[in-house]
Design a protein around this motif. Structure first.
Motif, PDB file in Angstrom:
ATOM      1  N   VAL A 125       1.274  -1.422   0.062  1.00 47.21           N
ATOM      2  CA  VAL A 125       0.295  -0.031   0.146  1.00 47.21           C
ATOM      3  C   VAL A 125       0.583   1.645   0.413  1.00 47.21           C
ATOM      4  O   VAL A 125       1.987   0.749   1.056  1.00 47.21           O
ATOM      5  N   LYS A 130      -2.169   6.208   0.479  1.00 50.44           N
ATOM      6  CA  LYS A 130      -2.957   4.580   1.631  1.00 50.44           C
ATOM      7  C   LYS A 130      -3.096   4.617   2.287  1.00 50.44           C
ATOM      8  O   LYS A 130      -4.237   3.581   2.855  1.00 50.44           O
ATOM      9  N   ARG A 131      -2.091   5.148   3.422  1.00 47.88           N
ATOM     10  CA  ARG A 131      -1.432   3.960   4.766  1.00 47.88           C
ATOM     11  C   ARG A 131      -2.529   5.190   5.963  1.00 47.88           C
ATOM     12  O   ARG A 131      -2.166   6.310   6.083  1.00 47.88           O
ATOM     13  N   THR A 132      -3.635   5.354   5.712  1.00 47.09           N
ATOM     14  CA  THR A 132      -4.719   6.236   6.184  1.00 47.09           C
ATOM     15  C   THR A 132      -5.694   6.062   7.744  1.00 47.09           C
ATOM     16  O   THR A 132      -6.438   7.142   7.993  1.00 47.09           O
ATOM     17  N   TRP A 133      -5.315   4.747   8.337  1.00 42.22           N
ATOM     18  CA  TRP A 133      -5.695   4.619   9.142  1.00 42.22           C
ATOM     19  C   TRP A 133      -5.390   4.543  10.425  1.00 42.22           C
ATOM     20  O   TRP A 133      -3.883   4.047  10.820  1.00 42.22           O
ATOM     21  N   HIS A 169       3.093  -3.861   4.879  1.00 41.76           N
ATOM     22  CA  HIS A 169       1.679  -2.838   4.343  1.00 41.76           C
ATOM     23  C   HIS A 169       1.052  -3.935   2.946  1.00 41.76           C
ATOM     24  O   HIS A 169       0.284  -2.507   1.907  1.00 41.76           O
ATOM     25  N   HIS A 173      -9.111   2.353   1.940  1.00 39.64           N
ATOM     26  CA  HIS A 173      -8.592   3.753   2.733  1.00 39.64           C
ATOM     27  C   HIS A 173      -9.725   4.865   2.810  1.00 39.64           C
ATOM     28  O   HIS A 173      -9.879   5.475   3.409  1.00 39.64           O
ATOM     29  N   LYS A 174     -10.713   4.775   2.115  1.00 45.15           N
ATOM     30  CA  LYS A 174     -11.948   5.440   2.296  1.00 45.15           C
ATOM     31  C   LYS A 174     -13.250   5.022   2.854  1.00 45.15           C
ATOM     32  O   LYS A 174     -13.673   5.680   3.601  1.00 45.15           O
ATOM     33  N   ARG A 217     -12.829   4.055   5.377  1.00 43.42           N
ATOM     34  CA  ARG A 217     -13.153   3.893   6.826  1.00 43.42           C
ATOM     35  C   ARG A 217     -13.866   5.214   7.704  1.00 43.42           C
ATOM     36  O   ARG A 217     -14.306   4.737   8.609  1.00 43.42           O
ATOM     37  N   ARG A 265      -2.650  -0.750   5.829  1.00 42.96           N
ATOM     38  CA  ARG A 265      -3.957   0.335   5.492  1.00 42.96           C
ATOM     39  C   ARG A 265      -3.455   1.642   6.989  1.00 42.96           C
ATOM     40  O   ARG A 265      -4.079   2.603   7.145  1.00 42.96           O
ATOM     41  N   ARG A 293      -1.574   3.503   9.449  1.00 45.58           N
ATOM     42  CA  ARG A 293      -0.657   5.228   9.463  1.00 45.58           C
ATOM     43  C   ARG A 293       0.476   4.728  10.037  1.00 45.58           C
ATOM     44  O   ARG A 293       1.724   4.740   9.651  1.00 45.58           O
ATOM     45  N   ASP A 312      -7.306  11.233  -2.119  1.00 45.70           N
ATOM     46  CA  ASP A 312      -8.763  11.269  -2.305  1.00 45.70           C
ATOM     47  C   ASP A 312      -9.127  11.813  -3.810  1.00 45.70           C
ATOM     48  O   ASP A 312     -10.492  12.092  -3.865  1.00 45.70           O
TER      49      ASP A 312
END
Length: 631
Positions: free
Chosen positions: A34, A38-41, A102, A192-193, A195, A266, A268, A533
């Motif tokens: 990833v 895209k590592r947004t969590w 990842h 990644h979205k 979430r 995902r 962070r 995004d």
């Protein structure tokens, strides 16, 4: 043939041109590590994820079978704490490679089972996800039915036009199909979205659940008799009843233990996927099951018998000409449960199936398409027929937990004991002989021997669960099937690796990618900053700038260094701004050489070392950078 080829290509996912057949079999954009954007969590996303996952009807009712065995409510509640409290550390252990490197479950599984040997494990998990998708959708359909009854009571009298052989009627199928349709738009969003969607249930469901509890207590004029009911089991019978009940909780979680890297990839930071999951799983499970106990106890005071299904209880509230206020309350609570079922289906089944099916058919499937395939299978399998005989379905789920626990045992042993955190990310997409994960024609027979051993130890006990007469010790072993399957597969895999060592086996634990994939990817990241995004269409359309380009460019960098003896200056990572979009390397070609440990040291360290004054200094700097990343 030209027409056929054009038709075939029209079904392919977006990928780089000129890929070999082998490359198309092992990678597409969704299977690669990833990208940082895209590592947004964060930690709160994982807390919301698990809260959303546990607020479902199955979790609400999980204590019912325990109390029916003869336990008191608090003994059954302890089993929930034990089961999910034990499952959480195993899940975090298996999630760790995903959080560090990842990569998703199908890719992590390649490290232990091999490039092609992993496909059987991935298929097992994909099949389980598709089946569960249908089952959860069927339960969600019952929520829709209560919602519609609260709005239009006449829905109960809808004429039936379906044959008896279908196993359902027009009313129930309509509600199931409506729930199925409601779920489809959520599948469209990339992981990644999605979430953001998981943040809704943790807010809405506690409000609805506590409202439901207060409402039931007021109708019952008290908390009901179940709370005052004592246990009818004592001694060893009570002990084994608690063991079996705790193991049923672990079995409910074993699918998510196995594919834990899917969402951890995902994260962070690695720590975001550690403590949050470790505590959120048992706490949320305990809270939901406690509300279920109290509501069901109150229902016994109201109706004379305990009603464990919240949807059935809400349906009873609609009998006998309810007031408008009652109808609105039932609608709100059932709508909340419906949304919770959608959330559970997405986080536990849709995304998992999407990741797994992507690995099975990377040329044609990505995570989004895989999610829609799971939804289609869930519809076609007529899941209401599975739920008619709950005993057979429970036996089936127990059997599958044996398969999945053996897979998890091999994966955890591979990461923590055999290679001790050492990864070769480049070789995770390499089908050449001599790569770390090629083993024997792409299959690691050590892993399969261990996997089968973990299954066989439970085989006799499983026969007993299906009604056959078996010795008591075999039954006890099967009742501990998660531990026996996980433990035996782990021990056998460790022993075989001692006798037949693998490439990359390490003596000390260090979480490091020896291939240098992350550094090269970062170099590409300096060329173009992308707002993920704002990209059109998510994973279907986002492949040319990064993803496979990064992977192929890595091989080109290695190739050029090898041809020049590792002496070119400056390093090619810092010249990739000259690579035109859509071309995978500087000369437009694809090269994929293999490196041994000494070559890696030369080709990844020497050019930078010459600029900074030696390999020792650059090595120290890299170690510092790696330590900072892990923090």
């Amino acid at each position: 043939m030209g027409l056929v080829n054009r038709i075939v290509r029209s079904f392919e996912v977006t990928h780089e041109p000129n890929l070999t057949i082998a490359e198309q079999l092992v990678a597409n954009d969704d299977l690669l590590p990833v990208e940082p954007v895209k590592r947004t969590w964060r930690a709160y996303n994982y807390i919301a994820f698990w809260t959303a996952d546990t607020f479902n009807i199955n979790m609400w009712m999980i204590v019912s079978s325990m109390i029916q065995l003869g336990m008191s409510w608090w003994q059954a509640w302890i089993c929930v704490w034990l089961g999910y409290g034990i499952a959480a550390p195993f899940l975090v252990l298996n999630a760790r490679p995903g959080a560090i490197f990842h990569v998703m479950f199908p890719i992590v599984n390649r490290t232990s089972f091999g490039m092609f040997g992993s496909l059987w494990c991935v298929f097992n998990r994909a099949a389980m996800a598709c089946i569960w998708y249908g089952v959860q959708a069927s339960i969600g359909g019952s929520c829709v039915l209560v919602m519609l009854r609260a709005m239009w009571p006449s829905i109960n009298d809808l004429p039936n036009s379906m044959p008896a052989s279908s196993g359902t009627d027009t009313r129930d199928f309509l509600c199931f199909f409506l729930f199925w349709l409601i779920s489809l738009p959520i599948i469209w969003f990339p992981v990644h979205k999605v979430r953001h969607f998981f943040l809704v249930t943790p807010i809405l469901m506690p409000i609805a659940s506590i409202t439901f509890l207060i409402w039931c207590i007021m109708k019952a004029h008290g908390i009901g008799p179940i709370i005052h009911q004592s246990s009818t089991l004592h001694g060893s019978k009570l002990g084994w009843a608690m063991v079996v009940s705790s193991m049923s909780c672990i079995s409910n979680e074993v699918t998510l233990i196995t594919n834990a890297p899917d969402f951890a990839s995902r994260a962070r930071t690695p720590s975001a996927a550690l403590h949050s999951q470790l505590f959120a799983i048992p706490l949320s499970a305990a809270f939901v099951s406690l509300i279920g106990i109290l509501v069901s106890s109150s229902s016994q005071a109201i109706y004379g018998t305990a009603i464990w299904s919240p949807i059935e209880l809400l349906g009873n509230f609609l009998n006998d000409n309810p007031s408008k206020a009652t109808r609105f309350g039932v609608w709100f609570i059932s709508a909340s449960f419906m949304l919770a079922q959608v959330t559970t289906n997405i986080c536990a089944n849709s995304v998992s199936a999407g990741c797994d099916l992507t690995a099975l058919f990377p040329r044609f499937i990505n995570i989004r398409r895989g999610g829609y395939i799971a939804a289609t299978v869930g519809l076609a399998m007529c899941p209401w027929n599975l739920l008619k005989n709950s005993n057979e379905f429970t036996s089936y789920l127990s059997a599958y937990s044996v398969f999945l626990s053996s897979i998890a045992g091999v994966m955890v042993t591979e990461y923590y004991i055999v290679r001790k955190g050492h990864y070769n990310v480049k070789d995770l997409y390499n089908t050449e002989k001599g790569s770390w994960y090629w083993y024997t024609y792409g299959i690691n027979f050590r892993a399969y021997t261990a996997y089968i051993s973990g299954i066989l130890i439970n085989a006799v006990g499983f026969a007993g669960a299906t009604g056959q007469t078996v010795p008591l010790p075999a039954t006890r072993i099967y009742e501990l099937s998660f531990f026996t399957g996980f433990g035996v597969s782990a021990i056998v895999y460790w022993a075989l690796n001692r006798v037949f060592p693998v490439i990359g086996a390490a003596d000390t634990f260090e979480e490091i990618d020896v291939s240098g994939y992350e550094r090269t990817e970062r170099s590409l990241g300096d060329v173009e900053e992308v707002d993920i995004d704002t990209k059109d269409g998510g994973s279907d359309h986002y492949a040319s700038e990064r993803g496979v380009t990064t992977y192929l460019h890595l091989h080109t960098v290695i190739s050029n260094r090898m041809s020049s003896g590792g002496t070119q200056s400056p390093p090619l990572e810092y010249t990739n701004s000259h690579i035109p979009m859509g071309v995978s390397s500087i000369d437009g070609s694809v090269s994929k050489p293999m490196l041994d440990a000494e070559q890696r040291k030369t080709y990844f360290a020497e050019p930078e070392a010459k600029e900074r004054g030696g390999t020792k200094e650059i090595g120290k700097e890299q170690q510092k950078e790696s330590a900072k990343e892990k923090e």
